[in-house]
Structure formats: structure tokens, C-alpha cells
Design a protein around this motif. Structure first.
Motif, PDB file in Angstrom:
ATOM      1  N   LEU A  79       5.477  -9.037  16.344  1.00 43.04           N
ATOM      2  CA  LEU A  79       5.979  -8.024  15.423  1.00 43.04           C
ATOM      3  C   LEU A  79       4.843  -7.501  14.549  1.00 43.04           C
ATOM      4  O   LEU A  79       4.045  -8.273  14.024  1.00 43.04           O
ATOM      5  N   GLY A  80       4.796  -6.194  14.389  1.00 39.88           N
ATOM      6  CA  GLY A  80       3.805  -5.583  13.510  1.00 39.88           C
ATOM      7  C   GLY A  80       2.405  -5.516  14.076  1.00 39.88           C
ATOM      8  O   GLY A  80       1.474  -5.106  13.382  1.00 39.88           O
ATOM      9  N   ALA A  81       2.222  -5.909  15.340  1.00 38.21           N
ATOM     10  CA  ALA A  81       0.875  -5.899  15.912  1.00 38.21           C
ATOM     11  C   ALA A  81       0.418  -4.494  16.283  1.00 38.21           C
ATOM     12  O   ALA A  81      -0.778  -4.242  16.410  1.00 38.21           O
ATOM     13  N   ARG A  82       1.352  -3.578  16.476  1.00 35.62           N
ATOM     14  CA  ARG A  82       1.009  -2.186  16.794  1.00 35.62           C
ATOM     15  C   ARG A  82       1.261  -1.310  15.577  1.00 35.62           C
ATOM     16  O   ARG A  82       2.263  -1.478  14.881  1.00 35.62           O
ATOM     17  N   PRO A  83       0.373  -0.371  15.289  1.00 40.19           N
ATOM     18  CA  PRO A  83       0.589   0.518  14.127  1.00 40.19           C
ATOM     19  C   PRO A  83       1.733   1.490  14.346  1.00 40.19           C
ATOM     20  O   PRO A  83       2.363   1.934  13.387  1.00 40.19           O
ATOM     21  N   ASP A  84       2.009   1.850  15.607  1.00 40.19           N
ATOM     22  CA  ASP A  84       3.062   2.816  15.909  1.00 40.19           C
ATOM     23  C   ASP A  84       4.193   2.137  16.673  1.00 40.19           C
ATOM     24  O   ASP A  84       4.003   1.136  17.373  1.00 40.19           O
ATOM     25  N   HIS A  85       5.395   2.705  16.542  1.00 39.64           N
ATOM     26  CA  HIS A  85       6.548   2.154  17.239  1.00 39.64           C
ATOM     27  C   HIS A  85       6.462   2.488  18.726  1.00 39.64           C
ATOM     28  O   HIS A  85       6.285   3.635  19.116  1.00 39.64           O
ATOM     29  N   VAL A  86       6.587   1.468  19.562  1.00 37.11           N
ATOM     30  CA  VAL A  86       6.580   1.631  21.018  1.00 37.11           C
ATOM     31  C   VAL A  86       7.750   0.826  21.572  1.00 37.11           C
ATOM     32  O   VAL A  86       7.952  -0.326  21.168  1.00 37.11           O
ATOM     33  N   PRO A  87       8.543   1.409  22.472  1.00 38.19           N
ATOM     34  CA  PRO A  87       9.667   0.666  23.057  1.00 38.19           C
ATOM     35  C   PRO A  87       9.187  -0.630  23.708  1.00 38.19           C
ATOM     36  O   PRO A  87       8.136  -0.672  24.362  1.00 38.19           O
ATOM     37  N   ARG A  88       9.952  -1.693  23.536  1.00 37.12           N
ATOM     38  CA  ARG A  88       9.579  -2.981  24.098  1.00 37.12           C
ATOM     39  C   ARG A  88      10.159  -3.145  25.505  1.00 37.12           C
ATOM     40  O   ARG A  88      11.214  -2.580  25.828  1.00 37.12           O
ATOM     41  N   PRO A  89       9.495  -3.927  26.347  1.00 40.75           N
ATOM     42  CA  PRO A  89       9.977  -4.113  27.725  1.00 40.75           C
ATOM     43  C   PRO A  89      11.153  -5.088  27.775  1.00 40.75           C
ATOM     44  O   PRO A  89      11.353  -5.905  26.875  1.00 40.75           O
ATOM     45  N   GLN A  90      11.913  -5.008  28.839  1.00 39.83           N
ATOM     46  CA  GLN A  90      13.030  -5.920  29.063  1.00 39.83           C
ATOM     47  C   GLN A  90      13.107  -6.222  30.555  1.00 39.83           C
ATOM     48  O   GLN A  90      12.843  -5.357  31.394  1.00 39.83           O
ATOM     49  N   ALA A  91      13.425  -7.462  30.892  1.00 39.23           N
ATOM     50  CA  ALA A  91      13.556  -7.866  32.286  1.00 39.23           C
ATOM     51  C   ALA A  91      14.856  -8.628  32.466  1.00 39.23           C
ATOM     52  O   ALA A  91      15.464  -9.103  31.504  1.00 39.23           O
ATOM     53  N   THR A  92      15.288  -8.746  33.709  1.00 43.85           N
ATOM     54  CA  THR A  92      16.536  -9.435  34.033  1.00 43.85           C
ATOM     55  C   THR A  92      16.297 -10.378  35.199  1.00 43.85           C
ATOM     56  O   THR A  92      15.563 -10.054  36.150  1.00 43.85           O
ATOM     57  N   ILE A  93      16.909 -11.560  35.130  1.00 46.41           N
ATOM     58  CA  ILE A  93      16.803 -12.547  36.197  1.00 46.41           C
ATOM     59  C   ILE A  93      18.191 -13.125  36.460  1.00 46.41           C
ATOM     60  O   ILE A  93      18.995 -13.277  35.535  1.00 46.41           O
ATOM     61  N   ALA A  94      18.485 -13.428  37.714  1.00 44.61           N
ATOM     62  CA  ALA A  94      19.789 -13.987  38.087  1.00 44.61           C
ATOM     63  C   ALA A  94      19.763 -15.505  37.961  1.00 44.61           C
ATOM     64  O   ALA A  94      18.720 -16.144  38.101  1.00 44.61           O
ATOM     65  N   PHE A  95      20.914 -16.072  37.669  1.00 39.14           N
ATOM     66  CA  PHE A  95      21.030 -17.524  37.638  1.00 39.14           C
ATOM     67  C   PHE A  95      22.275 -17.956  38.403  1.00 39.14           C
ATOM     68  O   PHE A  95      23.168 -17.144  38.686  1.00 39.14           O
ATOM     69  N   THR A  96      22.332 -19.220  38.749  1.00 39.91           N
ATOM     70  CA  THR A  96      23.499 -19.785  39.407  1.00 39.91           C
ATOM     71  C   THR A  96      24.112 -20.841  38.496  1.00 39.91           C
ATOM     72  O   THR A  96      23.445 -21.371  37.597  1.00 39.91           O
ATOM     73  N   GLU A  97      25.367 -21.150  38.725  1.00 39.96           N
ATOM     74  CA  GLU A  97      26.052 -22.126  37.893  1.00 39.96           C
ATOM     75  C   GLU A  97      25.339 -23.474  37.966  1.00 39.96           C
ATOM     76  O   GLU A  97      24.970 -23.946  39.054  1.00 39.96           O
ATOM     77  N   GLY A  98      25.103 -24.071  36.786  1.00 40.68           N
ATOM     78  CA  GLY A  98      24.401 -25.353  36.723  1.00 40.68           C
ATOM     79  C   GLY A  98      22.941 -25.229  36.360  1.00 40.68           C
ATOM     80  O   GLY A  98      22.298 -26.242  36.038  1.00 40.68           O
ATOM     81  N   ASP A  99      22.383 -24.002  36.413  1.00 42.37           N
ATOM     82  CA  ASP A  99      21.015 -23.803  35.932  1.00 42.37           C
ATOM     83  C   ASP A  99      20.970 -24.041  34.415  1.00 42.37           C
ATOM     84  O   ASP A  99      22.004 -24.082  33.745  1.00 42.37           O
ATOM     85  N   THR A 100      19.767 -24.166  33.873  1.00 40.36           N
ATOM     86  CA  THR A 100      19.611 -24.446  32.445  1.00 40.36           C
ATOM     87  C   THR A 100      18.548 -23.525  31.854  1.00 40.36           C
ATOM     88  O   THR A 100      17.436 -23.434  32.397  1.00 40.36           O
ATOM     89  N   LEU A 101      18.890 -22.866  30.735  1.00 37.15           N
ATOM     90  CA  LEU A 101      17.933 -22.003  30.036  1.00 37.15           C
ATOM     91  C   LEU A 101      17.375 -22.766  28.841  1.00 37.15           C
ATOM     92  O   LEU A 101      18.126 -23.347  28.052  1.00 37.15           O
ATOM     93  N   VAL A 102      16.043 -22.737  28.694  1.00 41.16           N
ATOM     94  CA  VAL A 102      15.362 -23.482  27.630  1.00 41.16           C
ATOM     95  C   VAL A 102      14.487 -22.525  26.834  1.00 41.16           C
ATOM     96  O   VAL A 102      13.578 -21.899  27.395  1.00 41.16           O
ATOM     97  N   LEU A 103      14.753 -22.400  25.526  1.00 47.85           N
ATOM     98  CA  LEU A 103      13.909 -21.624  24.618  1.00 47.85           C
ATOM     99  C   LEU A 103      13.296 -22.584  23.614  1.00 47.85           C
ATOM    100  O   LEU A 103      13.927 -23.575  23.221  1.00 47.85           O
TER     101      LEU A 103
END
Length: 408
Positions: free
Chosen positions: A324-348
């Protein structure tokens, strides 16, 4: 005998060095054995008597100020309730056996309060280090001057120790407040729909290292939830306060924005108005059980890990942008999508889990992937505990760690 079988009166008498207890009107309440011996007085010649009746300034020397300086120090302690370390003091002490004869002595005093239940000072601890031997000459005037300098340096070192102790206590108080603030703003989340999740927060070790890590889980329309973690640059109470502002802002943005990238764009614009929010990292994810997909966007944050049921680990690093705040001007941020199956685990997680000094970040990511693979059968609560146990240093980390685990 006192509580727990300790005879505190005997302990006081056995304390090494000269220690006296003074009443608020500066009369001796008690003295230990060393104080009586080294001052050349008996307990009967001290206890119950006014300090400066026993040890007045030498009336024959107009430059004598030791007693006056001591009186000023004791009054400061009574007024402020704070400990006072005095510089090296010269005292002329009258001989008990030969009244009218005065001996030059050098003492280094520390005065500390004993506070009663009502917050008032009820006693003064008057500790004195006898340093006359350091001052007396060994070989003439030059030696005497050297000893004076040694004693002065010794006193200054003691004063620095006192300052360091006060700073340590102040930092400890700040750490307690910052931790309380973080705990208030990072409560254990409620159920996220019918899905299982575990969260952990581990503060850094050390009074100065409370940081600004946070996590957030929010219910979204449909069978969806938003999961985010972030890390404010800096330490202490201010970083914890900035963390609270940014966490609340991202939580609100994720509820109304069209996807994680837009939520981080809103957060970036808000961060420009928050002092100390520059270079904050964050990652926002949106888990959709209807489509079995995870949409994600990262603002300079370590990539979330997707643990598959077969034990493989994929790091979600296809939508990473500067903090955040690393760019002086506003630029749209990227977004990606990935599929998962039941029983997978997401870790943040935040960087305290994987980063180590003088170690490549890929080594930390590999260590995390290995731990997740070996414990993939565990429920989220046990998996979170196992990962922290294996990845955090035994003596505690020097950076905060936030961890969120969601079973998909």
C-alpha cells in the motif's frame, strides 16, 4: 516468619551494602548491619533519629553540600514517587569517638520509594555504596585524581543502568497496552458459515517488538467468505493502532467491493490518509463454495498456500502488486482465480511465520509447504498448532505472526 517461610527482617539485615529505611519525615526506621558498620554508628545511634541530625553537613566547611543534595533527592522521591540515583557525593562525617573531628567520606546513594495502598510514599529505601576507598590516593595527588575519575565513571554507569531500567519498564508497559489493543481488535472469529477455520496470533518476543499484524474473516453474500491478513510496518503501540484502522477498512471494503483486487484498491486509497500506513502489506481472498474457486489479490504480501488433499502445496502468487502506498498514482490491482476441491485447505499468514534473517524466503516457503504436507490430515485447529510449533523459533520470534487456516 513471613509468608512462604521467608524471614524478611533477617533478609534485610543480611543485604550486602548499606541500606536504610527512612520515614517520610526522614527519620531512620531501620538500618541493616552493613549500614551501621560502615557508617560507624550503632542501630541505637540511628533508628528513630532524624537523618540530618546524625549526618549534617560539616559546619566548618562552607563548600560542604552532601547533606543538602541528599535532602533534595529524598524530597524529589517523596514528591514524584520515582526512584532517584544521585551522583557521587562527598560527605564529612563527624567522629563518634572524637566529636568535632570530621572525616572525608564518599558515598554514592540511590533513593527509592515504597508506596502504600493509597499510592502515597510510606517509606524511603536509602541505599548507599561506600566508595571512599576508590577516592583515597594511592601514591599522591595524581593517584587521587585518577581514583576520583574512576568513581565518577562508576557512578555514571550506575545512572545509565537506572535509565535503562526505566526505559525497559516503559517499553514493557507500552507492549502490554499494544497487546491488549491487538487482542481487542483481533477477537476469535465466529463461525464462517458451516466451514471450519482456525486463527492464531503470536506476538513477537521482546518489549519493543509488538507489531501490526492482523487477520480478518467475513461472511459474504451466497456461500462465500472473505479471508485476509496484513502487516503494518513498524512496532509498538502506534503500529497496533494503524493495524486496527486498516483492518476495519479492509473488512468493510471486502463486503461491498467487486472482488479482492477492488477491496485492496479501496484500502490503498484510504491508507494514504493514515500516518504510518505506508508500505503495509496485505492479501485478500474470496472463497466461493458455489463455484469452488478462490479469487485473490496481494499487496506485497507473502503468497497464501493452497494445500491439496493429495499433499501438494500451491502458492497463490499470480496476482501480486506492491504494498500500500508504494505507487504515487492509483493503478488497478491484479486479481487471479484458482479452483479447489472439497477437502483442500487454504492457509494465509504473515511474514513472521516464514522469514528468517540471512535466509532466502524460498527456504521459508519450502519449510511451510513441508509442514503442511506432513500434517495435511489434521483438522484446522491442530494443523495451526503443528505449523506454529515447527516453524516458529523455540525462544520466540522477533516478528509477530498471524495465521489463518480454512478447510475448504
Amino acid at each position: 516468619m513471613a509468608e512462604a517461610g521467608i524471614n524478611y527482617a533477617a533478609v534485610f539485615q543480611a543485604l550486602p551494602g548499606m541500606v536504610a529505611l527512612l520515614t517520610p519525615d526522614l527519620k531512620y526506621a531501620d538500618v541493616n548491619e552493613d549500614f551501621a558498620r560502615l557508617s560507624g554508628r550503632t542501630r541505637e545511634q540511628l533508628v528513630g533519629l532524624y537523618l540530618f541530625d546524625v549526618f549534617p553537613d560539616n559546619p566548618n566547611d562552607a563548600s560542604a553540600t552532601g547533606a543538602r543534595n541528599l535532602a533534595a533527592s529524598l524530597k524529589r522521591v517523596l514528591a514524584t514517587g520515582e526512584r532517584d540515583t544521585m551522583a557521587l557525593q562527598r560527605y564529612d562525617v563527624e567522629s563518634v569517638e572524637r566529636p568535632g573531628e570530621w572525616e572525608e567520606r564518599y558515598w554514592s546513594p540511590v533513593n527509592a520509594p515504597v508506596v502504600g495502598p493509597d499510592g502515597r510514599v510510606v517509606l524511603l529505601v536509602h541505599r548507599v555504596e561506600e566508595v571512599t576507598a576508590l577516592i583515597r590516593a594511592r601514591g599522591g595527588p595524581e593517584g587521587s585524581h585518577t581514583r576520583v575519575l574512576e568513581a565518577e565513571l562508576y557512578t555514571r554507569a550506575r545512572e545509565l543502568q537506572e535509565v535503562n531500567e526505566r526505559l525497559r519498564m516503559a517499553h514493557a508497559r507500552e507492549r502490554e497496552v499494544a497487546l491488549a489493543l491487538q487482542e481487542a481488535m483481533l477477537p476469535t472469529p465466529g463461525p464462517v458459515g458451516h466451514h471450519r477455520a482456525a486463527v492464531r496470533y503470536r506476538p513477537a518476543v521482546g518489549s519493543l517488538n509488538v507489531c501490526g499484524d492482523w487477520y480478518d474473516l467475513v461472511d459474504l453474500p451466497g456461500d462465500r467468505i472473505g479471508v485476509a491478513v496484513g502487516d503494518v510496518v513498524g512496532h509498538g503501540l502506534h503500529a497496533a493502532g494503524v493495524m486496527g484502522l486498516l483492518r476495519s477498512a479492509l473488512s468493510a471494503a471486502s463486503r461491498v467491493a467487486d472482488g479482492p483486487a477492488r477491496a485492496l484498491e479501496v484500502l490503498g486509497l484510504y491508507a494514504r490518509s493514515v500516518e504510518g500506513a505506508e508500505n503495509t502489506t496485505a492479501v485478500e481472498t474470496c472463497i466461493d463454495w458455489d463455484t469452488h474457486t478462490i479469487a485473490y489479490s496481494s499487496a506485497g504480501h507473502p503468497p497464501p498456500a493452497l494445500l491439496r488433499t493429495d499433499g501438494t502445496v500451491e502458492f497463490l502468487d499470480q496476482a501480486t502488486d506492491p504494498p500500500l502506498g508504494a505507487r504515487p498514482d492509483h493503478v488497478p490491482r491484479p486479481q487471479a482465480t484458482i479452483a479447489f476441491t472439497e477437502g483442500d485447505t487454504l492457509v494465509l499468514y504473515t511474514d513472521g511465520l516464514i522469514e528468517r534473517r540471512r535466509e532466502d524466503i524460498d527456504t521459508g516457503l519450502a519449510r511451510l509447504a513441508d509442514s503442511l504436507t506432513r500434517h495435511r490430515a489434521a483438522v484446522p485447529e491442530r494443523l495451526a498448532d503443528a505449523v506454529l510449533l515447527e516453524l516458529l523459533p523455540t525462544g520466540g520470534a522477533t516478528d509477530d505472526t498471524a495465521l489463518v487456516i480454512v478447510r475448504l
